[in-house]
Design a protein around this motif. Structure first.
Motif, PDB file in Angstrom:
ATOM      1  N   ARG A  68       0.860  -1.238  -0.003  1.00 33.17           N
ATOM      2  CA  ARG A  68       0.030  -0.150  -0.133  1.00 33.17           C
ATOM      3  C   ARG A  68       0.924   1.221   0.129  1.00 33.17           C
ATOM      4  N   PHE A  69       1.999   1.126   0.075  1.00 34.93           N
ATOM      5  CA  PHE A  69       3.014   2.415   0.260  1.00 34.93           C
ATOM      6  C   PHE A  69       3.068   3.072  -0.837  1.00 34.93           C
ATOM      7  N   GLU A  70       2.868   4.321  -0.709  1.00 32.73           N
ATOM      8  CA  GLU A  70       3.410   5.426  -1.901  1.00 32.73           C
ATOM      9  C   GLU A  70       4.672   5.837  -1.858  1.00 32.73           C
ATOM     10  N   ALA A  71       5.611   5.002  -1.767  1.00 33.38           N
ATOM     11  CA  ALA A  71       7.028   5.182  -1.637  1.00 33.38           C
ATOM     12  C   ALA A  71       7.567   6.645  -2.218  1.00 33.38           C
ATOM     13  N   PRO A  72       8.084   7.269  -1.242  1.00 30.46           N
ATOM     14  CA  PRO A  72       8.748   8.452  -1.664  1.00 30.46           C
ATOM     15  C   PRO A  72       9.856   8.318  -2.728  1.00 30.46           C
ATOM     16  N   ALA A  73       9.631   9.112  -3.856  1.00 30.99           N
ATOM     17  CA  ALA A  73      10.423   9.080  -5.107  1.00 30.99           C
ATOM     18  C   ALA A  73      10.814   7.921  -5.544  1.00 30.99           C
ATOM     19  N   LEU A  74      10.261   6.977  -5.651  1.00 30.73           N
ATOM     20  CA  LEU A  74      11.007   5.552  -6.258  1.00 30.73           C
ATOM     21  C   LEU A  74      11.399   5.881  -7.576  1.00 30.73           C
ATOM     22  N   ARG A  75      10.743   6.299  -8.328  1.00 32.62           N
ATOM     23  CA  ARG A  75      11.110   6.860  -9.805  1.00 32.62           C
ATOM     24  C   ARG A  75      12.194   5.568 -10.324  1.00 32.62           C
ATOM     25  N   GLY A  76      11.406   4.221 -10.321  1.00 34.37           N
ATOM     26  CA  GLY A  76      12.272   3.411 -10.869  1.00 34.37           C
ATOM     27  C   GLY A  76      13.245   2.597 -10.087  1.00 34.37           C
ATOM     28  N   ALA A  77      13.228   2.899  -8.785  1.00 35.89           N
ATOM     29  CA  ALA A  77      14.100   2.175  -7.675  1.00 35.89           C
ATOM     30  C   ALA A  77      13.205   1.062  -6.941  1.00 35.89           C
ATOM     31  N   THR A  78      13.894   0.266  -6.599  1.00 40.57           N
ATOM     32  CA  THR A  78      13.406  -1.009  -5.580  1.00 40.57           C
ATOM     33  C   THR A  78      12.920  -0.178  -4.212  1.00 40.57           C
ATOM     34  N   MET A  79      12.043  -0.802  -3.603  1.00 37.50           N
ATOM     35  CA  MET A  79      11.768  -0.483  -2.235  1.00 37.50           C
ATOM     36  C   MET A  79      13.027  -0.328  -1.451  1.00 37.50           C
ATOM     37  N   LEU A  80      14.157  -0.975  -1.531  1.00 41.63           N
ATOM     38  CA  LEU A  80      15.246  -0.968  -0.639  1.00 41.63           C
ATOM     39  C   LEU A  80      16.167   0.131  -1.051  1.00 41.63           C
ATOM     40  N   VAL A 105      20.486  -4.965  -8.371  1.00 34.88           N
ATOM     41  CA  VAL A 105      20.629  -3.588  -9.335  1.00 34.88           C
ATOM     42  C   VAL A 105      19.458  -3.603  -9.973  1.00 34.88           C
ATOM     43  N   GLU A 106      19.038  -4.699 -10.571  1.00 31.77           N
ATOM     44  CA  GLU A 106      17.841  -4.828 -11.478  1.00 31.77           C
ATOM     45  C   GLU A 106      16.564  -3.907 -10.861  1.00 31.77           C
ATOM     46  N   GLY A 107      16.126  -3.082 -11.448  1.00 30.74           N
ATOM     47  CA  GLY A 107      15.110  -2.283 -11.020  1.00 30.74           C
ATOM     48  C   GLY A 107      15.255  -1.167 -10.211  1.00 30.74           C
ATOM     49  N   ASN A 108      16.459  -0.755 -10.332  1.00 29.92           N
ATOM     50  CA  ASN A 108      17.163   0.531  -9.741  1.00 29.92           C
ATOM     51  C   ASN A 108      17.783   1.355 -11.029  1.00 29.92           C
ATOM     52  N   ALA A 109      17.047   2.322 -11.166  1.00 31.39           N
ATOM     53  CA  ALA A 109      17.252   3.105 -12.283  1.00 31.39           C
ATOM     54  C   ALA A 109      18.704   3.762 -12.166  1.00 31.39           C
ATOM     55  N   SER A 110      19.140   3.951 -10.972  1.00 34.35           N
ATOM     56  CA  SER A 110      20.635   4.425 -10.667  1.00 34.35           C
ATOM     57  C   SER A 110      21.474   3.647 -11.467  1.00 34.35           C
ATOM     58  N   GLY A 111      21.415   2.167 -11.182  1.00 33.00           N
ATOM     59  CA  GLY A 111      22.253   1.237 -11.529  1.00 33.00           C
ATOM     60  C   GLY A 111      23.138   0.733 -10.599  1.00 33.00           C
ATOM     61  N   MET A 112      22.950   1.193  -9.241  1.00 27.26           N
ATOM     62  CA  MET A 112      23.681   1.211  -8.080  1.00 27.26           C
ATOM     63  C   MET A 112      23.095  -0.005  -7.061  1.00 27.26           C
ATOM     64  N   THR A 113      23.877  -0.430  -6.238  1.00 28.18           N
ATOM     65  CA  THR A 113      23.389  -1.350  -5.320  1.00 28.18           C
ATOM     66  C   THR A 113      23.011  -0.556  -3.976  1.00 28.18           C
ATOM     67  N   ALA A 114      22.288  -0.977  -3.143  1.00 29.75           N
ATOM     68  CA  ALA A 114      21.973  -0.357  -1.786  1.00 29.75           C
ATOM     69  C   ALA A 114      23.025   0.136  -1.075  1.00 29.75           C
ATOM     70  N   LEU A 115      24.229  -0.670  -1.195  1.00 28.94           N
ATOM     71  CA  LEU A 115      25.411  -0.407  -0.503  1.00 28.94           C
ATOM     72  C   LEU A 115      26.140   0.857  -1.176  1.00 28.94           C
ATOM     73  N   GLN A 116      26.030   0.949  -2.506  1.00 28.72           N
ATOM     74  CA  GLN A 116      26.725   2.052  -3.173  1.00 28.72           C
ATOM     75  C   GLN A 116      25.590   3.164  -2.838  1.00 28.72           C
ATOM     76  N   LEU A 117      24.306   3.041  -2.925  1.00 28.98           N
ATOM     77  CA  LEU A 117      23.549   4.380  -2.522  1.00 28.98           C
ATOM     78  C   LEU A 117      23.864   4.775  -1.172  1.00 28.98           C
ATOM     79  N   ALA A 118      24.067   4.074  -0.189  1.00 27.96           N
ATOM     80  CA  ALA A 118      24.514   4.221   1.268  1.00 27.96           C
ATOM     81  C   ALA A 118      25.623   5.233   1.179  1.00 27.96           C
ATOM     82  N   VAL A 119      26.544   4.559   0.428  1.00 27.63           N
ATOM     83  CA  VAL A 119      27.832   5.350   0.459  1.00 27.63           C
ATOM     84  C   VAL A 119      28.039   6.844  -0.288  1.00 27.63           C
ATOM     85  N   VAL A 120      27.333   6.721  -1.454  1.00 33.07           N
ATOM     86  CA  VAL A 120      27.114   8.072  -2.030  1.00 33.07           C
ATOM     87  C   VAL A 120      26.461   9.198  -1.237  1.00 33.07           C
ATOM     88  N   ASN A 121      25.466   8.491  -0.486  1.00 30.46           N
ATOM     89  CA  ASN A 121      24.628   9.470   0.584  1.00 30.46           C
ATOM     90  C   ASN A 121      25.254   9.918   1.777  1.00 30.46           C
TER      91      ASN A 121
END
Length: 142
Positions: A68-80, A105-121
């Protein structure tokens, strides 16, 4: 108020609000509750204990509500990926506990893993959490 305190990682305020009877089931406009918005492990743990009694019960509740979530700014990203991008400790942990693949990585528009996203952020707690849940430290190279 509980969601705001959880999102800001204010364990002192979360404890006071829960003790005063704050309803941890209240959903914001994106249908996220205080447990998903929890910014830190301490706040997440406090809500788990007071609201659910165990992390397994919290994960089961999350899995029931997840679609039911309207996940913020999913824009092609997985929930994780969305949870990590927003630095929501609770949501990230619930996704991982519910068997989300931290290396997907599949389903993530950024092409990054969750770990890479955490590092970038610059989210050190997220990096630690993802590693605890078995994220591949070598992962896919950007």
């Amino acid at each position: 108020a509980l969601q705001t305190a959880a999102r800001l990682g204010r364990a002192d305020a979360v404890a006071q609000l829960l003790a005063a009877g704050a309803d941890g089931r209240w959903e914001d406009h994106q249908r996220l509750t205080a447990i998903e918005l929890a910014a830190t492990e301490d706040v997440f743990g406090m809500i788990v204990v007071r609201r659910f009694g165990s992390e397994a019960a919290a994960v089961a509740d999350y899995q029931r509500r997840r679609s039911r979530f309207e996940a913020p700014a999913l824009r092609g990203a997985t929930m994780l990926a969305a949870a990590v991008s927003h630095r929501f400790y609770g949501w990230t942990r619930l996704e991982l506990s519910g068997s989300a693949d931290p290396d997907r990585v599949e389903g993530n528009a950024s092409g990054m893993t969750a770990l890479q996203l955490a590092v970038v952020n610059g989210w050190a707690d997220g990096v630690a959490l993802l590693l605890d849940f078995g994220a591949d430290i070598e992962g896919r190279s950007c």
